[in-house]
Design a protein around this motif. Structure first.
Motif, short mmCIF file in Angstrom:
data_model
loop_
_atom_site.label_atom_id
_atom_site.label_comp_id
_atom_site.label_asym_id
_atom_site.label_seq_id
_atom_site.Cartn_x
_atom_site.Cartn_y
_atom_site.Cartn_z
N UNK A 41 0.83 -1.21 0.00
CA UNK A 41 0.00 0.00 0.00
C UNK A 41 0.87 1.26 0.00
N UNK A 42 1.93 1.24 0.78
CA UNK A 42 2.86 2.38 0.81
C UNK A 42 3.56 2.54 -0.53
N UNK A 43 3.96 1.43 -1.11
CA UNK A 43 4.62 1.47 -2.41
C UNK A 43 3.70 2.05 -3.48
N UNK A 44 2.45 1.62 -3.49
CA UNK A 44 1.51 2.11 -4.50
C UNK A 44 1.29 3.61 -4.36
N UNK A 45 1.22 4.08 -3.12
CA UNK A 45 1.03 5.51 -2.91
C UNK A 45 2.25 6.29 -3.41
N UNK A 46 3.43 5.75 -3.16
CA UNK A 46 4.66 6.42 -3.59
C UNK A 46 4.81 6.41 -5.11
N UNK A 47 4.47 5.28 -5.72
CA UNK A 47 4.66 5.11 -7.16
C UNK A 47 3.48 5.64 -7.98
N UNK A 48 2.37 5.94 -7.32
CA UNK A 48 1.21 6.40 -8.04
C UNK A 48 0.57 5.33 -8.90
N UNK A 49 0.53 4.10 -8.39
CA UNK A 49 -0.06 3.00 -9.12
C UNK A 49 -1.21 2.40 -8.32
N UNK A 50 -2.13 1.73 -9.00
CA UNK A 50 -3.29 1.16 -8.31
C UNK A 50 -3.25 -0.36 -8.26
N UNK A 51 -2.13 -0.97 -8.70
CA UNK A 51 -2.04 -2.43 -8.71
C UNK A 51 -0.57 -2.84 -8.74
N UNK A 52 -0.31 -4.09 -8.36
CA UNK A 52 1.04 -4.66 -8.42
C UNK A 52 0.94 -6.14 -8.79
N UNK A 53 2.08 -6.71 -9.09
CA UNK A 53 2.24 -8.16 -9.24
C UNK A 53 3.12 -8.65 -8.09
N UNK A 54 2.99 -9.90 -7.70
CA UNK A 54 3.80 -10.44 -6.60
C UNK A 54 4.49 -11.73 -7.03
N UNK B 176 -5.70 -6.26 0.73
CA UNK B 176 -5.69 -5.14 -0.21
C UNK B 176 -7.01 -5.04 -0.97
N UNK B 177 -7.59 -6.19 -1.31
CA UNK B 177 -8.90 -6.19 -1.97
C UNK B 177 -9.96 -5.57 -1.06
N UNK B 178 -9.95 -5.96 0.20
CA UNK B 178 -10.97 -5.45 1.13
C UNK B 178 -10.78 -3.96 1.40
N UNK B 179 -9.55 -3.49 1.44
CA UNK B 179 -9.30 -2.07 1.67
C UNK B 179 -9.68 -1.23 0.45
N UNK B 180 -9.33 -1.72 -0.74
CA UNK B 180 -9.54 -0.94 -1.96
C UNK B 180 -10.94 -1.11 -2.54
N UNK B 181 -11.57 -2.26 -2.24
CA UNK B 181 -12.87 -2.54 -2.82
C UNK B 181 -12.77 -3.08 -4.23
N UNK B 182 -11.54 -3.38 -4.67
CA UNK B 182 -11.33 -3.98 -6.00
C UNK B 182 -10.04 -4.79 -5.97
N UNK B 183 -9.81 -5.52 -7.04
CA UNK B 183 -8.62 -6.37 -7.11
C UNK B 183 -7.38 -5.51 -7.30
N UNK B 184 -6.40 -5.71 -6.42
CA UNK B 184 -5.15 -4.95 -6.47
C UNK B 184 -4.02 -5.78 -7.08
N UNK B 185 -4.02 -7.08 -6.85
CA UNK B 185 -2.95 -7.94 -7.33
C UNK B 185 -3.31 -8.47 -8.72
N UNK B 186 -2.47 -8.16 -9.69
CA UNK B 186 -2.70 -8.62 -11.05
C UNK B 186 -2.32 -10.09 -11.21
N UNK B 187 -1.07 -10.42 -10.93
CA UNK B 187 -0.58 -11.80 -11.06
C UNK B 187 0.18 -12.15 -9.78
N UNK B 188 -0.13 -13.31 -9.22
CA UNK B 188 0.55 -13.79 -8.01
C UNK B 188 1.23 -15.12 -8.36
#
Length: 397
Positions: free
Chosen positions: A104-117, A134-146
């Protein structure tokens, strides 16, 4: 300067890894890639750099400097990749929450709404908790590929052996320190909680806490709302090819029988499976059996002497949607198993494995899906039962 000298200069430039072709191997993901470390991480393990090659270079570092020698020449020079840091020894409930906060901190810093893990070992388990949070906090899917690598999704018998304090084990913390170093004694670490997490069932039903992978899988399943695509790399190795620390574990303390089939801990040995009665097979990576590692599709890695390596879905084995119910083949088959042990795959030498190209290949495969709004070829097409009608998994758009 003469034409011959210019040509020679370009040859030297390319040979050192600075030419344009140095970045032509892996496509770039639209969103950053987060590397989630396993037990005993963050920055080093057994004296080696976690997520590094044998020389300590981070596998996610692109060659984007003017003269940069220590970088991954297989990556696109605009690739964004970061290493998360969570508690080295703790349950995945705790570590997964830490990972979600880091992302969540990384996304705020990078200005992105999703990541891969990409998660190694316990990091691949932590990632499922983080994906749900992250899904529950954002209300949508945050992780693209795990993608998990060598992760004990259905438990590790080594964890149970250590908790039982079998022959050669004097205490949980002391035994883990043998393999992970002095980080076990750092503030905030709980070696016992980490080991309890990696046993399949609830190790001590009388202690008032429900622990283990069975309960964790129920709370943090493979769910298309939490991550859009799931896949896993399964590792196994045997004999003298195994990292010396893990070879000692297998030869002196405990050798895993990791390719039997069972939908519960039928051993009971701490893993969802019963073994096939033979310990001296290439059915584990020194820490985790192959019957515990598949989540989503199993990924098959093809190393090439010439050209960029390949990574593709093993569609014959099919995906594991329900972590509690793999098929017999998904639990026992040696198909598409990467011949590396639990430590070699993250850069703990000595070995000849090319960590740089391996992780660049994973990122390249992620990028074939994570390209933003452009048309894509979906190789991680793990659509879950809640997302598509029953039927065979398909490749393509």
């Amino acid at each position: 300067m003469s034409a011959s000298r210019i040509a020679f200069a370009w040859l030297v430039w390319g040979a050192l890894g600075f030419g344009l072709e140095a970045h032509a191997g892996a496509a770039r993901t639209a969103h950053p890639v987060v590397f989630a470390h396993g037990m005993g991480g963050f920055d080093n393990i057994l004296g080696f750099d976690y997520w590094g090659d044998d020389y300590g270079t981070f596998v996610g570092d692109p060659c984007n400097g003017f003269v940069e020698l220590t970088c991954n020449r297989h990556l696109d020079d605009r690739q964004r990749a970061f290493v998360a840091r969570v508690q080295a020894f703790e349950s995945s409930e705790v570590r997964g929450l830490d990972l979600a906060n880091d992302i969540e901190s990384l996304m705020a810093t990078m200005g992105t709404d999703a990541v891969n893990i990409i998660g190694h070992s316990q990091g691949g388990i932590d990632a499922r908790k983080a994906a749900r949070v992250l899904y529950e906090r954002a209300g949508n899917t945050v992780i693209k590929v795990l993608v998990s690598v060598s992760s004990p999704h259905r438990g590790s018998p080594v964890a149970r052996y250590i908790l039982n304090q079998g022959p050669g084990v004097t205490s949980v913390a002391e035994t883990l320190a043998r393999y992970f170093g002095d980080t076990v004694s750092e503030p905030g670490n709980d070696a016992t909680a980490g080991a309890l997490q990696l046993v399949y069932g609830d190790y001590d039903p009388e202690d008032g806490k429900v622990t283990g992978m069975k309960a964790f899988n129920a709370a943090y399943p493979v769910d298309g709302r939490h991550a859009e695509r799931y896949a896993s790399v399964v590792t196994a190795q045997d004999g003298l090819n195994v990292n010396p620390a893990l070879y000692l574990l297998g030869s002196v303390l405990f050798d895993i029988d990791g390719d039997g089939y069972c939908t519960n801990d039928c051993g009971p040995d701490g893993i969802s499976g019963s073994g096939d009665g033979r310990n001296d097979e290439t059915d584990d990576d020194g820490m985790v059996g192959i019957n515990s590692q598949q989540m989503g599709y199993r990924l098959s890695y093809e190393s090439r002497l010439l050209g960029f390596d390949r990574l593709y879905l093993d569609t014959e084995l099919g995906p594991v949607h329900d972590l509690e119910a793999p098929t017999y083949e998904q639990a026992a088959s040696s198909r598409s198993v990467l011949p590396q042990d639990h430590m070699d795959v993250i850069g703990v030498g000595p070995d000849t494995f090319d960590e740089m190209e391996f992780y660049a290949t994973i990122i390249h495969s992620m990028a074939r899906f994570d390209r933003g709004p452009r048309p894509i070829v979906r190789i991680f097409n793990v659509r879950l039962p809640s997302q598509e009608p029953p039927g065979p998994p398909r490749l393509g758009p």
